[in-house]
Structure formats: C-alpha cells, structure tokens
Design an enzyme around this catalytic site. Structure first.
Site, PDB file in Angstrom:
ATOM      1  N   LYS A 181       0.852  -1.202   0.000  1.00  0.00           N
ATOM      2  CA  LYS A 181       0.000   0.000   0.000  1.00  0.00           C
ATOM      3  C   LYS A 181       0.885   1.248   0.000  1.00  0.00           C
ATOM      4  O   LYS A 181       2.090   1.154   0.227  1.00  0.00           O
ATOM      5  CB  LYS A 181      -0.930  -0.018   1.212  1.00  0.00           C
ATOM      6  CG  LYS A 181      -0.230  -0.001   2.554  1.00  0.00           C
ATOM      7  CD  LYS A 181      -1.238  -0.232   3.673  1.00  0.00           C
ATOM      8  CE  LYS A 181      -0.540  -0.440   4.990  1.00  0.00           C
ATOM      9  NZ  LYS A 181      -0.896   0.466   6.033  1.00  0.00           N
ATOM     10  N   ARG A 218     -10.095   0.522  14.980  1.00  0.00           N
ATOM     11  CA  ARG A 218      -9.967   1.283  13.745  1.00  0.00           C
ATOM     12  C   ARG A 218     -10.985   0.788  12.731  1.00  0.00           C
ATOM     13  O   ARG A 218     -11.775   1.552  12.217  1.00  0.00           O
ATOM     14  CB  ARG A 218      -8.537   1.160  13.207  1.00  0.00           C
ATOM     15  CG  ARG A 218      -8.303   1.915  11.913  1.00  0.00           C
ATOM     16  CD  ARG A 218      -6.831   1.981  11.515  1.00  0.00           C
ATOM     17  NE  ARG A 218      -6.302   0.721  10.994  1.00  0.00           N
ATOM     18  CZ  ARG A 218      -5.116   0.609  10.397  1.00  0.00           C
ATOM     19  NH1 ARG A 218      -4.322   1.666  10.264  1.00  0.00           N
ATOM     20  NH2 ARG A 218      -4.686  -0.560   9.955  1.00  0.00           N
ATOM     21  N   TYR A 235      16.058  30.546   5.051  1.00  0.00           N
ATOM     22  CA  TYR A 235      14.966  31.377   5.538  1.00  0.00           C
ATOM     23  C   TYR A 235      15.012  31.592   7.050  1.00  0.00           C
ATOM     24  O   TYR A 235      15.490  30.725   7.797  1.00  0.00           O
ATOM     25  CB  TYR A 235      13.626  30.698   5.238  1.00  0.00           C
ATOM     26  CG  TYR A 235      13.239  30.664   3.776  1.00  0.00           C
ATOM     27  CD1 TYR A 235      13.139  31.826   3.020  1.00  0.00           C
ATOM     28  CD2 TYR A 235      12.931  29.456   3.167  1.00  0.00           C
ATOM     29  CE1 TYR A 235      12.746  31.769   1.684  1.00  0.00           C
ATOM     30  CE2 TYR A 235      12.535  29.394   1.836  1.00  0.00           C
ATOM     31  CZ  TYR A 235      12.451  30.559   1.106  1.00  0.00           C
ATOM     32  OH  TYR A 235      12.066  30.497  -0.207  1.00  0.00           O
ATOM     33  N   MET A 263      11.521  24.624   0.251  1.00  0.00           N
ATOM     34  CA  MET A 263      10.616  23.735  -0.481  1.00  0.00           C
ATOM     35  C   MET A 263      11.380  22.815  -1.440  1.00  0.00           C
ATOM     36  O   MET A 263      11.067  21.631  -1.550  1.00  0.00           O
ATOM     37  CB  MET A 263       9.587  24.565  -1.265  1.00  0.00           C
ATOM     38  CG  MET A 263       8.508  23.714  -1.910  1.00  0.00           C
ATOM     39  SD  MET A 263       7.333  24.670  -2.885  1.00  0.00           S
ATOM     40  CE  MET A 263       6.473  25.596  -1.640  1.00  0.00           C
TER      41      MET A 263
HETATM   42  C1  LIG Z   1      -3.627  -3.915   8.133  1.00  0.00           C
HETATM   43  C2  LIG Z   1      -2.145  -3.833   8.001  1.00  0.00           C
HETATM   44  N1  LIG Z   1      -1.430  -4.968   7.922  1.00  0.00           N
HETATM   45  C3  LIG Z   1      -0.095  -4.950   7.793  1.00  0.00           C
HETATM   46  C4  LIG Z   1       0.608  -3.765   7.758  1.00  0.00           C
HETATM   47  C5  LIG Z   1       2.109  -3.797   7.607  1.00  0.00           C
HETATM   48  O1  LIG Z   1       2.737  -3.218   8.712  1.00  0.00           O
HETATM   49  P1  LIG Z   1       4.338  -3.216   8.846  1.00  0.00           P
HETATM   50  O2  LIG Z   1       4.832  -2.236   7.848  1.00  0.00           O
HETATM   51  O3  LIG Z   1       4.577  -2.756  10.231  1.00  0.00           O
HETATM   52  O4  LIG Z   1       4.785  -4.601   8.567  1.00  0.00           O
HETATM   53  C6  LIG Z   1      -0.092  -2.570   7.868  1.00  0.00           C
HETATM   54  C7  LIG Z   1       0.645  -1.291   7.845  1.00  0.00           C
HETATM   55  O5  LIG Z   1       0.333  -0.291   8.374  1.00  0.00           O
HETATM   56  C8  LIG Z   1      -1.511  -2.603   7.989  1.00  0.00           C
HETATM   57  O6  LIG Z   1      -2.219  -1.471   8.095  1.00  0.00           O
END
Ligand SMILES: Cc1ncc(COP(=O)(O)O)c(C=O)c1O
Length: 363
Positions: A28, A126, A253, A301
C-alpha cells in the site's frame, strides 16, 4: 530502489515463517514510497499475494499485470464495489451492507461469487466487527449468495511495543472468535493478523498468511530484529551550488542559522516538497565524500544547504540523504528520530516528483 534486496528480504521473511505460511506483501501507499508496481512485479513469484489499502491501489496492480491475489486492507469502498469485482480484488469487509453491494456488482458483471475476508476488531478500534457482533454478521452474510467468506483477519495495535501483553490479548480474542465460528461450522480458509513486528516476535500470530510491510523494505521494527535484512531504498542527490561564506553569515529562511566560522556551503536540490521534512531543519545530517555533513538552517521547499567545510566537495558530487556512502549510513531510523516520526512515515513521505531509479530488476 534495489529490487534484488527487496527479494532477499522477502526470502528472509519466508525462511522465518516457514513454507506453510504465505506472504501477503504489503505494498500500500505505493509500496511505502518504493513504487508498488515495480515492487509487486519483483515479488510476485515469491509471495501469496499483495495487501493494499485502497481499491485504486489494487486496480493499479491489476492493470500493471499482477495476477496474484490482491487484498484490499483499507476496507472502505465508497462507490468502488464494481471495481473490486471487475479487477478481482479481495475486499476486507467490516460492514454487511458492503457484501450486498459486492453481490449486486457480481450479478451485474456476471462474475462468480466474490471472495471476502472478514475483519475483526480485537483491540485496535480502527476497522472491523467487534467480537460480540461476529455471530450476527456471519448469519447475515450467509444469506447473501453472491459472496463467499474466504478469510478472517485482525490487526495488532502494539506489536512493536515494549510490552507484548496487549498484542497477545488481541491474538487471544482473535482465537476465541475463530473458535466460535468453527463451532458453528464456519472455517474460512485463510486467517491473518501479523504485521512485521508480530510475525517476528509472536510465532502464534502467523496463522496462514503474514502481512509484512516494513521488513520487506529492509527495516526491523522495535523488538523484531531479523538478521540479514538490507534497506532497499536510498535517497541520493548532487551538489548544485557551492559557496564560501565568512563567519556571521545567515543561511536560508528565517535566520534559523548563522555561521560561527568561515564555512563552505553546498546547496542540494531536495526540499520538503520532495518529502524531506522541514522538521529536519538544523537537525539532520547527510553524507558527502563518505563523511557526515550537517544540514544548515531551514529546509526550503526545493533545496537545502549543507556544511561541507573541509570535505573538498565539488559541484556535482553525490549527496546521500538516506542510505550508505563509504563506511557511513543514514538510516530511516535516523531521519525519523531527527524529525520526530517513525520510519514508515519517512518512506511514505518521499514525494512523487522524486524519480525512482530501479536496480536489480532481474532475479
Ligand atoms: C492492516 C495492516 N497490515 C499490515 C501492515 C504492515 O505493517 P508493517 O509495515 O509494520 O509490517 C499494515 C501497515 O500499516 C496494515 O495497516
């Protein structure tokens, strides 16, 4: 981005968990900034499948030719139910209403039953169904013929915490839910719970699949050391301007820094728009000529200034902001400590205008 090292890290994780446990490689957020498609292509032969957060991220992988299972961990679908079905993504579900929408989309697209994984909230608060609601969810899900429960999962909130007790309590709740379902004849084929920290630290969290993110990219979370891991990503730039300034010269800056001595200042074209946080102003170090060099004053930036006094640096010399040069290394942990965050955010923060250059594409 060294895809050979990514594959090596995946091999280390596989060796640790053994052949009966599959890897759901978490790619992701563009594979934590490493590039989701390139990483997924490099890993596809080694893993069970991929974990993404968003439907769009899954669609990108399918369009790029990835055929392995893609599990949508984010579990919110808005108007994307048809895309989930059309692109053969596996949704993680925490709301029965989504199942009805997936079933309708499958009907419209004349697709087979939509496999889904049920998310259990064992303590992260969550996403997911709380344990007391699981019986009702499953009863209702059974009446929806266009979908099929193929997995059950949870997520641990403190797997890398100093005290493992909370993670173990979450796992105990997960086991209770699974036992309750099994008693009613419901046995989803796949259970998964472990992120990187949990898969190293708690063998009982491994179930059928583990979901490593950070470990694949070469970093061990706290309490989860894994020998041989190598960082996959480095961030490199070059000196584009050099000047000699006397003591008492303000740099960048806001007058945050004034030289105390005659100083050689190098300008490096990386700034907060590239993901090099302004919070690193005056705190961070980079590598020039194999030595650590201090960042001077405010990160702007698009650029930053670095003290290269005495390093005989030349225009065009390489500057390493993350990674190794000579005997020195700047780690994601260093950057995280200097900017008050965690390594995950350092990787995800590298912005899209930074070109990703891949090496080790061929296995
Ligand atoms: C649902 C879920 N599984 C697995 C992971 C992987 O986590 P990590 O990068 O700590 O292995 C994440 C990451 O945030 C997650 O949200």
């Amino acid at each position: 981005v060294d895809l050979g090292l990514l594959r090596q890290n995946a091999d280390l994780v596989s060796a640790l968990v053994g052949p009966k446990v599959g890897l759901l490689a978490v790619v992701k957020a563009d594979a934590y900034g490493h590039g989701a498609l390139a990483c997924a292509r490099a890993l596809e032969k080694k893993v069970f499948g991929f974990g993404v957060s968003l439907v769009e991220e899954g669609v990108e992988l399918r369009r790029g030719g990835i055929e392995a299972p893609i599990v949508v961990l984010g579990s919110f679908y808005g108007l994307s139910h048809r895309d989930v079905v059309a692109y053969r993504l596996t949704p993680v579900v925490s709301d029965v209403a989504d199942l009805e929408r997936f079933a309708r989309a499958a009907d419209e697209l004349a697709s087979p039953r939509v496999p889904f994984h049920l998310k259990i909230d064992t303590g992260m608060s969550r996403l997911g169904i709380r344990p007391e609601g699981v019986g009702d969810f499953v009863d209702r899900a059974r009446r929806i013929s266009g979908v099929e429960l193929t997995g059950i999962c949870t997520h641990l909130g403190e797997a890398d915490g100093d005290d493992g007790a909370f993670a173990l309590a979450q796992l105990a709740r997960f086991d209770e839910v699974r036992a309750g379902l099994a008693a009613g004849g419901v046995r989803p084929a796949l259970a998964h719970a472990a992120n990187s920290a949990a898969l190293v630290r708690f063998p009982e969290a491994r179930y059928d699949l583990v979901r490593p993110g950070l470990l694949l990219y070469g970093h061990a979370p706290a309490h989860a050391a894994l020998a041989g891991l190598r960082p996959v990503l480095s961030l490199r730039s070059r000196i584009v301007s050099l000047r000699q300034v006397p003591a008492g010269t303000r740099i960048s800056y806001a007058g945050l820094f004034t030289t105390a001595r005659a100083t050689t200042v190098a300008t490096v074209p990386v700034g907060y728009a590239d993901g090099y946080s302004r919070r690193l102003s005056g705190r961070a170090e980079v590598l020039v000529a194999g030595r650590r060099a201090a960042v001077l004053g405010a990160i702007t930036m698009d650029m930053m200034m670095v003290d290269v006094t005495g390093l005989s640096a030349q225009l065009g010399d390489e500057v390493v902001l993350l990674g190794a040069q000579g005997q020195e290394r700047i780690s994601a942990e260093d950057l995280a400590a200097w900017s008050g965050t965690i390594p995950w955010e350092i990787f995800c923060g590298v912005s899209k205008r930074v070109p990703r250059v891949y090496v080790g594409e061929r296995a």
